[in-house]
Design a protein around this motif. Structure first.
Motif, PDB file in Angstrom:
ATOM      1  N   LEU A  28       0.899  -1.510   0.264  1.00  0.00           N
ATOM      2  CA  LEU A  28      -0.070   0.544   0.107  1.00  0.00           C
ATOM      3  C   LEU A  28       0.260   1.306  -0.221  1.00  0.00           C
ATOM      4  N   SER A  29       1.905   1.029   0.751  1.00  0.00           N
ATOM      5  CA  SER A  29       2.728   2.276   0.592  1.00  0.00           C
ATOM      6  C   SER A  29       3.467   3.112  -0.754  1.00  0.00           C
ATOM      7  N   ASN A  30       3.734   1.205  -1.295  1.00  0.00           N
ATOM      8  CA  ASN A  30       4.503   1.052  -2.678  1.00  0.00           C
ATOM      9  C   ASN A  30       3.688   1.937  -3.651  1.00  0.00           C
ATOM     10  N   THR A  31       2.567   1.754  -3.315  1.00  0.00           N
ATOM     11  CA  THR A  31       1.821   1.663  -4.487  1.00  0.00           C
ATOM     12  C   THR A  31       1.155   3.633  -4.263  1.00  0.00           C
ATOM     13  N   ILE A  63      10.881   4.032  -8.453  1.00  0.00           N
ATOM     14  CA  ILE A  63      12.474   3.736  -7.488  1.00  0.00           C
ATOM     15  C   ILE A  63      12.295   4.839  -6.686  1.00  0.00           C
ATOM     16  N   VAL A  64      12.197   5.688  -6.386  1.00  0.00           N
ATOM     17  CA  VAL A  64      11.698   6.648  -4.982  1.00  0.00           C
ATOM     18  C   VAL A  64      10.963   5.394  -4.224  1.00  0.00           C
ATOM     19  N   ALA A  65       9.913   5.202  -4.450  1.00  0.00           N
ATOM     20  CA  ALA A  65       9.074   4.110  -3.549  1.00  0.00           C
ATOM     21  C   ALA A  65       9.583   3.230  -2.954  1.00  0.00           C
ATOM     22  N   THR A  66      10.445   2.282  -4.036  1.00  0.00           N
ATOM     23  CA  THR A  66      11.486   1.088  -3.828  1.00  0.00           C
ATOM     24  C   THR A  66      12.299   1.625  -2.299  1.00  0.00           C
ATOM     25  N   ALA A  67      13.040   2.985  -2.647  1.00  0.00           N
ATOM     26  CA  ALA A  67      13.819   3.248  -1.706  1.00  0.00           C
ATOM     27  C   ALA A  67      13.524   3.437  -0.322  1.00  0.00           C
ATOM     28  N   ALA A  68      12.069   3.899  -0.118  1.00  0.00           N
ATOM     29  CA  ALA A  68      11.279   4.460   0.687  1.00  0.00           C
ATOM     30  C   ALA A  68      10.779   3.224   1.622  1.00  0.00           C
ATOM     31  N   VAL A  69      10.073   2.163   0.764  1.00  0.00           N
ATOM     32  CA  VAL A  69       9.673   0.819   1.422  1.00  0.00           C
ATOM     33  C   VAL A  69      10.821   0.037   2.201  1.00  0.00           C
ATOM     34  N   THR A  70      12.104   0.031   1.909  1.00  0.00           N
ATOM     35  CA  THR A  70      12.975  -0.955   2.008  1.00  0.00           C
ATOM     36  C   THR A  70      13.138  -1.191   3.883  1.00  0.00           C
ATOM     37  N   LEU A  71      13.540   0.025   4.187  1.00  0.00           N
ATOM     38  CA  LEU A  71      13.998   0.012   5.677  1.00  0.00           C
ATOM     39  C   LEU A  71      13.040  -0.052   6.291  1.00  0.00           C
ATOM     40  N   GLN A  72      11.641   0.096   6.098  1.00  0.00           N
ATOM     41  CA  GLN A  72      10.155  -0.846   6.359  1.00  0.00           C
ATOM     42  C   GLN A  72      10.311  -1.796   6.613  1.00  0.00           C
ATOM     43  N   GLY A  73      10.354  -2.367   6.111  1.00  0.00           N
ATOM     44  CA  GLY A  73      10.709  -4.348   5.452  1.00  0.00           C
ATOM     45  C   GLY A  73      11.650  -4.550   6.682  1.00  0.00           C
ATOM     46  N   VAL A  74      13.246  -4.507   6.401  1.00  0.00           N
ATOM     47  CA  VAL A  74      13.699  -4.442   7.115  1.00  0.00           C
ATOM     48  C   VAL A  74      13.897  -5.244   8.278  1.00  0.00           C
ATOM     49  N   THR A  75      12.926  -3.877   8.876  1.00  0.00           N
ATOM     50  CA  THR A  75      13.070  -3.829   9.804  1.00  0.00           C
ATOM     51  C   THR A  75      12.160  -4.475  10.645  1.00  0.00           C
TER      52      THR A  75
END
Length: 128
Positions: free
Chosen positions: A78-81, A99-111
């Motif tokens: 949902l965040s990505n979309t 690309i911006v969306a991918t970068a934005a949700v990466t840290l959220q996912g790993v944590t």
């Protein structure tokens, strides 16, 4: 510390693979369905790949709560979309928005995956 580094490298590897799958699906669907629908389908596909790799390779089948993963993945999809939709609405090219969306949700996912979904126990040895 070395176990954490190996875990992080595996997580990054799984993330790269899932992200590549996401981008391939996104680029293939973009001409037909537009950025919002394409990124939604791509994100769901990438999330499924990430789950399989995380469960069987990164976190080595540690206790995984599938509902927690589903909640986490849904929030990331949902965040990505939302990010792609907003950025393209404001005039950004679809690929740049993705690309911006991918970068934005990466840290959220790993944590969230590390601390909540897979209940990581660093003392256990991963499956080989």
């Amino acid at each position: 510390m070395q176990k954490k580094l190996r875990l992080f490298i595996r997580y990054l590897g799984a993330g790269v693979i899932a992200t590549l799958v996401h981008f391939v699906v996104f680029v293939c669907l973009l001409p037909y369905y537009g950025p919002t629908s394409s990124t939604l389908c791509a994100a769901v596909t990438g999330a499924m790949v990430a789950f399989c790799l995380s469960r069987h390779w990164v976190f080595a089948q540690r206790n995984c709560n599938s509902w927690r993963f589903l909640i986490t993945a849904t929030s990331q999809v949902l965040s990505n979309t939302l990010i792609v939709n907003l950025l393209t609405h404001w005039g950004a090219p679809a690929l740049i928005a993705q690309i911006v969306a991918t970068a934005a949700v990466t840290l959220q996912g790993v944590t969230i995956n590390h601390l909540w979904v897979f209940k990581h126990d660093i003392k256990r040895a991963p499956l080989r």
